[in-house]
Scaffold this motif. Structure first.
Motif, PDB file in Angstrom:
ATOM      1  N   THR A 127       0.906  -1.302   0.066  1.00 20.89           N
ATOM      2  CA  THR A 127       0.055   0.038  -0.063  1.00 20.89           C
ATOM      3  C   THR A 127       0.821   1.280   0.084  1.00 20.89           C
ATOM      4  O   THR A 127       0.375   2.157  -0.532  1.00 20.89           O
ATOM      5  CB  THR A 127      -1.029  -0.011   1.214  1.00 20.89           C
ATOM      6  OG1 THR A 127      -1.744  -1.251   1.075  1.00 20.89           O
ATOM      7  CG2 THR A 127      -1.742   0.998   1.175  1.00 20.89           C
TER       8      THR A 127
ATOM      9  N   THR B 133       0.405   7.344   9.220  1.00 21.02           N
ATOM     10  CA  THR B 133      -0.128   6.341   8.219  1.00 21.02           C
ATOM     11  C   THR B 133      -0.444   5.080   8.565  1.00 21.02           C
ATOM     12  O   THR B 133      -1.518   4.533   8.158  1.00 21.02           O
ATOM     13  CB  THR B 133       0.975   6.441   7.054  1.00 21.02           C
ATOM     14  OG1 THR B 133       1.368   7.870   6.835  1.00 21.02           O
ATOM     15  CG2 THR B 133       0.604   5.716   5.765  1.00 21.02           C
TER      16      THR B 133
ATOM     17  N   GLY C  80      -3.805   4.719  10.302  1.00 18.83           N
ATOM     18  CA  GLY C  80      -4.920   4.499   9.103  1.00 18.83           C
ATOM     19  C   GLY C  80      -4.945   3.228   8.379  1.00 18.83           C
ATOM     20  O   GLY C  80      -6.047   2.915   8.033  1.00 18.83           O
ATOM     21  N   LEU C  81      -3.697   2.818   8.236  1.00 17.73           N
ATOM     22  CA  LEU C  81      -3.668   1.289   7.443  1.00 17.73           C
ATOM     23  C   LEU C  81      -4.292   0.378   8.178  1.00 17.73           C
ATOM     24  O   LEU C  81      -4.812  -0.806   7.704  1.00 17.73           O
ATOM     25  CB  LEU C  81      -2.328   0.954   7.043  1.00 17.73           C
ATOM     26  CG  LEU C  81      -1.590   1.868   6.067  1.00 17.73           C
ATOM     27  CD1 LEU C  81      -0.313   1.685   5.770  1.00 17.73           C
ATOM     28  CD2 LEU C  81      -2.447   1.666   4.639  1.00 17.73           C
TER      29      LEU C  81
ATOM     30  N   GLY D 233      -7.043   0.544   9.905  1.00 20.45           N
ATOM     31  CA  GLY D 233      -8.545   0.294   9.736  1.00 20.45           C
ATOM     32  C   GLY D 233      -8.830  -0.090   8.319  1.00 20.45           C
ATOM     33  O   GLY D 233      -9.773  -0.682   7.999  1.00 20.45           O
ATOM     34  N   ARG D 234      -7.801   0.302   7.298  1.00 21.76           N
ATOM     35  CA  ARG D 234      -8.087  -0.055   6.128  1.00 21.76           C
ATOM     36  C   ARG D 234      -7.819  -1.584   6.008  1.00 21.76           C
ATOM     37  O   ARG D 234      -8.561  -2.248   5.088  1.00 21.76           O
ATOM     38  CB  ARG D 234      -7.137   0.646   4.983  1.00 21.76           C
ATOM     39  CG  ARG D 234      -7.602   2.053   4.881  1.00 21.76           C
ATOM     40  CD  ARG D 234      -6.684   3.037   3.878  1.00 21.76           C
ATOM     41  NE  ARG D 234      -6.319   2.463   2.908  1.00 21.76           N
ATOM     42  CZ  ARG D 234      -5.307   2.814   2.227  1.00 21.76           C
ATOM     43  NH1 ARG D 234      -4.417   3.870   2.453  1.00 21.76           N
ATOM     44  NH2 ARG D 234      -4.863   2.148   0.819  1.00 21.76           N
ATOM     45  N   PHE D 235      -6.760  -2.229   6.634  1.00 24.65           N
ATOM     46  CA  PHE D 235      -6.701  -3.683   6.653  1.00 24.65           C
ATOM     47  C   PHE D 235      -7.990  -4.556   7.272  1.00 24.65           C
ATOM     48  O   PHE D 235      -8.302  -5.253   6.661  1.00 24.65           O
ATOM     49  CB  PHE D 235      -5.451  -4.090   7.397  1.00 24.65           C
ATOM     50  CG  PHE D 235      -5.156  -5.425   7.455  1.00 24.65           C
ATOM     51  CD1 PHE D 235      -4.681  -6.060   6.332  1.00 24.65           C
ATOM     52  CD2 PHE D 235      -5.421  -6.381   8.496  1.00 24.65           C
ATOM     53  CE1 PHE D 235      -4.549  -7.539   6.292  1.00 24.65           C
ATOM     54  CE2 PHE D 235      -5.239  -7.661   8.529  1.00 24.65           C
ATOM     55  CZ  PHE D 235      -4.613  -8.297   7.717  1.00 24.65           C
TER      56      PHE D 235
ATOM     57  N   GLU E 159     -10.710  -3.422   7.091  1.00 30.92           N
ATOM     58  CA  GLU E 159     -11.852  -3.331   6.108  1.00 30.92           C
ATOM     59  C   GLU E 159     -11.470  -4.133   5.082  1.00 30.92           C
ATOM     60  O   GLU E 159     -12.495  -5.184   4.534  1.00 30.92           O
ATOM     61  CB  GLU E 159     -11.895  -1.803   5.261  1.00 30.92           C
ATOM     62  CG  GLU E 159     -12.498  -0.801   6.114  1.00 30.92           C
ATOM     63  CD  GLU E 159     -12.508   0.676   5.523  1.00 30.92           C
ATOM     64  OE1 GLU E 159     -12.200   0.687   4.456  1.00 30.92           O
ATOM     65  OE2 GLU E 159     -12.699   1.484   6.317  1.00 30.92           O
ATOM     66  N   ARG E 160     -10.516  -4.603   4.582  1.00 28.33           N
ATOM     67  CA  ARG E 160     -10.267  -5.481   3.668  1.00 28.33           C
ATOM     68  C   ARG E 160     -10.711  -7.017   3.968  1.00 28.33           C
ATOM     69  O   ARG E 160     -11.046  -7.641   3.129  1.00 28.33           O
ATOM     70  CB  ARG E 160      -8.647  -5.468   3.303  1.00 28.33           C
ATOM     71  CG  ARG E 160      -8.339  -6.469   2.270  1.00 28.33           C
ATOM     72  CD  ARG E 160      -6.891  -6.255   1.831  1.00 28.33           C
ATOM     73  NE  ARG E 160      -6.739  -7.571   0.950  1.00 28.33           N
ATOM     74  CZ  ARG E 160      -5.535  -7.510   0.216  1.00 28.33           C
ATOM     75  NH1 ARG E 160      -4.434  -6.744   0.427  1.00 28.33           N
ATOM     76  NH2 ARG E 160      -5.429  -8.499  -0.655  1.00 28.33           N
TER      77      ARG E 160
ATOM     78  N   ALA F  10     -12.576  -2.375  12.849  1.00 29.21           N
ATOM     79  CA  ALA F  10     -10.959  -2.047  13.413  1.00 29.21           C
ATOM     80  C   ALA F  10     -10.722  -2.469  14.685  1.00 29.21           C
ATOM     81  O   ALA F  10      -9.524  -2.786  15.141  1.00 29.21           O
ATOM     82  CB  ALA F  10     -10.732  -0.530  13.108  1.00 29.21           C
TER      83      ALA F  10
END
Length: 95
Positions: free
Chosen positions: A26, A34, A37-38, A40-42, A44-45, A50
């Protein structure tokens, strides 16, 4: 057959390896903000909250059979990948 404590550790290590892989794919130069934030994005993936990912990382929750298969499917790993040790790129246990 792998015992439950060993399996829990293997799945934990593999989940961290998947997160590391996600981060590497990413961004090029991660910093603390950063990375937050990642996280939370992970989450979601892999289709979890989270806060649940945070509990997994802090070891207050373990990765069960259903969630292990979910991680594999959503991270494009073969069935059973979460239940096996992977030496290449595996991350040492720790927070």
């Amino acid at each position: 057959m792998t015992s439950a404590p060993d399996l829990a550790q293997i799945r934990f290590d593999n989940a961290l390896a998947l997160f590391d892989e996600f981060v590497r794919n990413t961004i090029k130069q991660p910093d603390a903000a950063t990375l937050r934030g990642l996280e939370g994005r992970f989450a979601e993936r892999v289709q979890i909250q989270a806060s649940y990912w945070s509990q997994i990382k802090s070891r207050s929750r373990q990765i069960g059979e259903r969630l292990a298969r979910q991680f594999e499917q959503l991270c494009h790993k073969p069935h059973g990948w979460m239940d096996q040790r992977h030496s290449a790129g595996a991350r040492a246990a720790g927070p």
